[in-house]
Design a protein around this motif. Sequence first.
Motif, PDB file in Angstrom:
ATOM      1  N   VAL A  35       0.745  -1.303  -0.303  1.00 55.61           N
ATOM      2  CA  VAL A  35      -0.323  -0.008   0.330  1.00 55.61           C
ATOM      3  C   VAL A  35       0.694   1.348  -0.440  1.00 55.61           C
ATOM      4  CG1 VAL A  35      -1.843   1.148   0.823  1.00 55.61           C
ATOM      5  CG2 VAL A  35      -2.355  -1.610   0.946  1.00 55.61           C
ATOM      6  N   ASN A  36       2.026   0.993   0.974  1.00 60.66           N
ATOM      7  CA  ASN A  36       3.007   2.591   0.814  1.00 60.66           C
ATOM      8  C   ASN A  36       3.368   2.898  -0.776  1.00 60.66           C
ATOM      9  OD1 ASN A  36       1.849   3.037   3.367  1.00 60.66           O
ATOM     10  ND2 ASN A  36       4.065   1.288   3.992  1.00 60.66           N
ATOM     11  N   VAL A  37       4.029   1.787  -0.768  1.00 63.99           N
ATOM     12  CA  VAL A  37       4.393   1.136  -2.589  1.00 63.99           C
ATOM     13  C   VAL A  37       3.794   2.133  -3.347  1.00 63.99           C
ATOM     14  CG1 VAL A  37       5.754   0.552  -3.971  1.00 63.99           C
ATOM     15  CG2 VAL A  37       6.144   0.307  -1.952  1.00 63.99           C
ATOM     16  N   GLY A  40       3.035   5.885  -3.031  1.00 69.18           N
ATOM     17  CA  GLY A  40       4.036   6.401  -2.415  1.00 69.18           C
ATOM     18  C   GLY A  40       4.624   6.766  -4.151  1.00 69.18           C
ATOM     19  N   VAL A  41       4.647   5.770  -4.889  1.00 67.74           N
ATOM     20  CA  VAL A  41       4.848   6.211  -6.329  1.00 67.74           C
ATOM     21  C   VAL A  41       3.293   7.273  -6.759  1.00 67.74           C
ATOM     22  CG1 VAL A  41       4.312   4.958  -8.684  1.00 67.74           C
ATOM     23  CG2 VAL A  41       5.255   3.369  -7.433  1.00 67.74           C
ATOM     24  N   ALA A  42       2.989   7.163  -6.806  1.00 68.92           N
ATOM     25  CA  ALA A  42       1.373   8.326  -7.100  1.00 68.92           C
ATOM     26  C   ALA A  42       1.954   9.758  -6.856  1.00 68.92           C
ATOM     27  CB  ALA A  42       0.130   7.848  -6.444  1.00 68.92           C
ATOM     28  N   ARG A  43       2.216   9.442  -5.594  1.00 70.94           N
ATOM     29  CA  ARG A  43       2.689  10.459  -5.138  1.00 70.94           C
ATOM     30  C   ARG A  43       3.798  11.165  -6.091  1.00 70.94           C
ATOM     31  NH1 ARG A  43       2.092  10.695   1.783  1.00 70.94           N
ATOM     32  NH2 ARG A  43      -0.107  10.434   1.491  1.00 70.94           N
ATOM     33  N   LEU A  44       4.797  10.107  -6.332  1.00 71.15           N
ATOM     34  CA  LEU A  44       5.925  10.984  -7.548  1.00 71.15           C
ATOM     35  C   LEU A  44       5.982  11.028  -8.792  1.00 71.15           C
ATOM     36  CD1 LEU A  44       8.797   8.499  -5.162  1.00 71.15           C
ATOM     37  CD2 LEU A  44       8.111  11.133  -4.838  1.00 71.15           C
ATOM     38  N   GLY A  45       4.397  11.359  -8.543  1.00 74.12           N
ATOM     39  CA  GLY A  45       4.411  11.330 -10.147  1.00 74.12           C
ATOM     40  C   GLY A  45       4.015  10.139 -11.269  1.00 74.12           C
ATOM     41  N   SER A 282      20.238   6.488  -5.477  1.00 73.83           N
ATOM     42  CA  SER A 282      20.625   8.383  -5.098  1.00 73.83           C
ATOM     43  C   SER A 282      19.181   9.547  -4.366  1.00 73.83           C
ATOM     44  CB  SER A 282      21.743   9.048  -5.592  1.00 73.83           C
ATOM     45  OG  SER A 282      22.984   8.702  -5.527  1.00 73.83           O
ATOM     46  N   PHE A 283      18.310   8.669  -5.252  1.00 70.77           N
ATOM     47  CA  PHE A 283      16.760   8.973  -5.141  1.00 70.77           C
ATOM     48  C   PHE A 283      16.164   8.655  -4.458  1.00 70.77           C
ATOM     49  CE2 PHE A 283      12.675   9.520  -6.779  1.00 70.77           C
ATOM     50  CZ  PHE A 283      12.273  10.916  -7.085  1.00 70.77           C
ATOM     51  N   GLY A 284      16.473   7.318  -4.779  1.00 71.95           N
ATOM     52  CA  GLY A 284      15.304   6.167  -3.132  1.00 71.95           C
ATOM     53  C   GLY A 284      15.808   6.066  -2.561  1.00 71.95           C
ATOM     54  N   ASN A 285      17.349   6.509  -1.891  1.00 74.10           N
ATOM     55  CA  ASN A 285      17.882   6.735  -0.874  1.00 74.10           C
ATOM     56  C   ASN A 285      17.320   7.999   0.412  1.00 74.10           C
ATOM     57  OD1 ASN A 285      19.539   4.668  -0.887  1.00 74.10           O
ATOM     58  ND2 ASN A 285      21.477   5.764  -1.049  1.00 74.10           N
ATOM     59  N   LYS A 286      17.477   9.643  -0.680  1.00 76.75           N
ATOM     60  CA  LYS A 286      16.980  10.514  -0.249  1.00 76.75           C
ATOM     61  C   LYS A 286      15.764  10.397   0.147  1.00 76.75           C
ATOM     62  CE  LYS A 286      16.273  15.546  -2.475  1.00 76.75           C
ATOM     63  NZ  LYS A 286      16.785  15.879  -3.031  1.00 76.75           N
ATOM     64  N   LEU A 287      14.735   9.630  -0.106  1.00 79.66           N
ATOM     65  CA  LEU A 287      13.406   9.426  -0.540  1.00 79.66           C
ATOM     66  C   LEU A 287      13.203   9.329   1.278  1.00 79.66           C
ATOM     67  CD1 LEU A 287      12.006   8.507  -3.350  1.00 79.66           C
ATOM     68  CD2 LEU A 287      11.528  10.736  -2.311  1.00 79.66           C
ATOM     69  N   GLY A 288      13.674   7.584   1.121  1.00 77.73           N
ATOM     70  CA  GLY A 288      14.014   7.030   2.055  1.00 77.73           C
ATOM     71  C   GLY A 288      14.446   8.242   3.817  1.00 77.73           C
ATOM     72  N   GLY A 289      15.110   8.729   3.163  1.00 75.57           N
ATOM     73  CA  GLY A 289      15.827   9.921   4.335  1.00 75.57           C
ATOM     74  C   GLY A 289      14.770  10.894   4.806  1.00 75.57           C
ATOM     75  N   SER A 295       6.933  10.799  11.950  1.00 79.72           N
ATOM     76  CA  SER A 295       6.244  10.252  11.726  1.00 79.72           C
ATOM     77  C   SER A 295       5.139   9.400  11.532  1.00 79.72           C
ATOM     78  CB  SER A 295       5.407   9.936  13.255  1.00 79.72           C
ATOM     79  OG  SER A 295       6.307  10.638  14.054  1.00 79.72           O
ATOM     80  N   GLY A 296       5.157   8.440  11.692  1.00 81.84           N
ATOM     81  CA  GLY A 296       4.354   7.230  10.425  1.00 81.84           C
ATOM     82  C   GLY A 296       4.702   6.902   9.526  1.00 81.84           C
ATOM     83  N   ALA A 297       3.730   5.788   8.754  1.00 80.60           N
ATOM     84  CA  ALA A 297       4.934   5.437   7.064  1.00 80.60           C
ATOM     85  C   ALA A 297       3.744   6.126   6.082  1.00 80.60           C
ATOM     86  CB  ALA A 297       4.157   3.373   6.970  1.00 80.60           C
ATOM     87  N   LEU A 298       2.545   6.114   5.194  1.00 82.64           N
ATOM     88  CA  LEU A 298       2.082   6.329   4.579  1.00 82.64           C
ATOM     89  C   LEU A 298       1.837   7.829   4.274  1.00 82.64           C
ATOM     90  CD1 LEU A 298       0.820   6.481   1.799  1.00 82.64           C
ATOM     91  CD2 LEU A 298      -0.992   5.690   3.176  1.00 82.64           C
ATOM     92  N   SER A 299       1.602   8.400   5.826  1.00 81.24           N
ATOM     93  CA  SER A 299       1.531   9.534   5.852  1.00 81.24           C
ATOM     94  C   SER A 299       2.995  10.242   6.166  1.00 81.24           C
ATOM     95  CB  SER A 299       0.998   9.900   7.479  1.00 81.24           C
ATOM     96  OG  SER A 299       2.051   8.833   8.285  1.00 81.24           O
ATOM     97  N   ALA A 300       4.042   9.491   6.074  1.00 83.69           N
ATOM     98  CA  ALA A 300       5.134  10.761   6.141  1.00 83.69           C
ATOM     99  C   ALA A 300       5.851   9.874   4.338  1.00 83.69           C
ATOM    100  CB  ALA A 300       6.347   9.786   6.734  1.00 83.69           C
ATOM    101  N   MET A 301       5.016   9.186   3.891  1.00 82.22           N
ATOM    102  CA  MET A 301       5.421   9.259   1.906  1.00 82.22           C
ATOM    103  C   MET A 301       6.392  10.589   1.431  1.00 82.22           C
ATOM    104  SD  MET A 301       5.866   6.085   0.980  1.00 82.22           S
ATOM    105  CE  MET A 301       6.211   4.767   2.358  1.00 82.22           C
ATOM    106  N   PRO A 302       7.180  10.880   0.721  1.00 84.48           N
ATOM    107  CA  PRO A 302       6.873  12.190   0.313  1.00 84.48           C
ATOM    108  C   PRO A 302       6.408  12.617  -0.830  1.00 84.48           C
ATOM    109  CG  PRO A 302       9.367  10.983   0.620  1.00 84.48           C
ATOM    110  CD  PRO A 302       8.083  10.230   0.851  1.00 84.48           C
TER     111      PRO A 302
END
Length: 309
Positions: A35-37, A40-45, A282-289, A295-302
Motif C-alpha cells: 500500500v505504501n509503495v 508513494g509511486v503516485a505521490r511522485l508523479g 541516490s534518489f531512493g535513498n533521499k526519499l527514505g531519508g 512519524s508514520g509510514a504512509l503519512s510520511a511518504m514524500p
Amino acid sequence: MSKKFVLIFGDAFVDYIAEDQSNSRFSKFLGGATVNVAAGVARLGAASSFITVTGENETSEFVRNELMAEGVDLSFSQLVPEKEVSGVYVHLLENNERHFERYVDETPNIQVDFSSIKSEAIDQTSVFHFCSGTLFHPTALMTTRKIVESMKKSNVLISFDANIRPLRWKSEEICKKTICSFFDFVNILKLTEEELFFLTNTTTIDDGILQLRPYNIEAVLITIGAEGTYAVINGEVEHVSVEKVIPIDTTGAGDAFVAGILSKIYLEGYPSSIDAWVKYVSFGNKLGGICATKSGALSAMPRLIDLEK
C-alpha cells in the motif's frame, strides 16, 4: 499497446492506532508495505495501479477511498463482499512509543483470484512490484506465482521487496525457501542488510552478495539504513551513500526507497549503466531519508513538493 502504469500487488492493510495512552479509542490509517509503495509511486508523479481484494464493509470502503484519494488506480482490484481487510491494533505506551498489540485477519482464505485478473493488467504494466507479505498463505502464494510467471512471459520488469516478517511463517526454512524461489523471475530485488544475512545464511555483505550470484538478478539493492545502499548491478557492486538525517520514525523508509526507484524507472526508463543506477538509488535513498524524519509510514511518504523544498 502502451505501458500505462506501475502495477503493485499485495494485501490491503489498516493500522488502528490508539488516540491516547488509554488505548481505548483508535483512528484508522492505511498501512502495509505494498500500500505504501502504491501510494508513494503516485505521490511522485508516476501512474500507479494496485491489485488487492477488499469487501463491502466500512473498513474496505475506507481503504478504497483512501487509495483513490492518493491517485492509485483500483481498476484491477477485486471485491468479495465478505472479505475483511487485515489490520493491526497499535497501542501507545507511557513514553509514547508504539506497541503492536494484536493482528486481525478474519478472512485469511479470501485472496485475489488469479483467474479474474484481466489480461490488460499484464499487457499495460511497465513495472510489476510485489512483497513476501502474504506468501506464507497457500492461496496467496499460488496467485502470486501465477502473476509473476505471466509477467515474466510478457517481458514485464519485475521488482521484489523481500520485506520479511518471520513470525508469520511456520518455520524459517519455509520462509527462506519460498522467498528464494522467486529470485529466478525478478529483475530487481530489494533487501535490507538483515534480510540478506537471513536468506543467505551469511554474516557479511560480501558473502551475502556472493551467495546471490547464481540467481543472476540484474539489480540487487541492499539497504543499510543510515549507511545508504549497496547496489549490485549485473554483479558489479557500488556503495551509494545517503545524506545524514535525524531519524524520528524509520517506519516506511524502505517503502519510500522502493517507490523512488519504481517511479524513476516509469518516468525516465530502465537504467542502462551503473552510473544511471547510482542516480536512481541516490534518489531512493533521499526519499527514505525524508520519510525517516517524519512519524508514520504512509503519512510520511514524500511528495514531489517535499523534494522541491
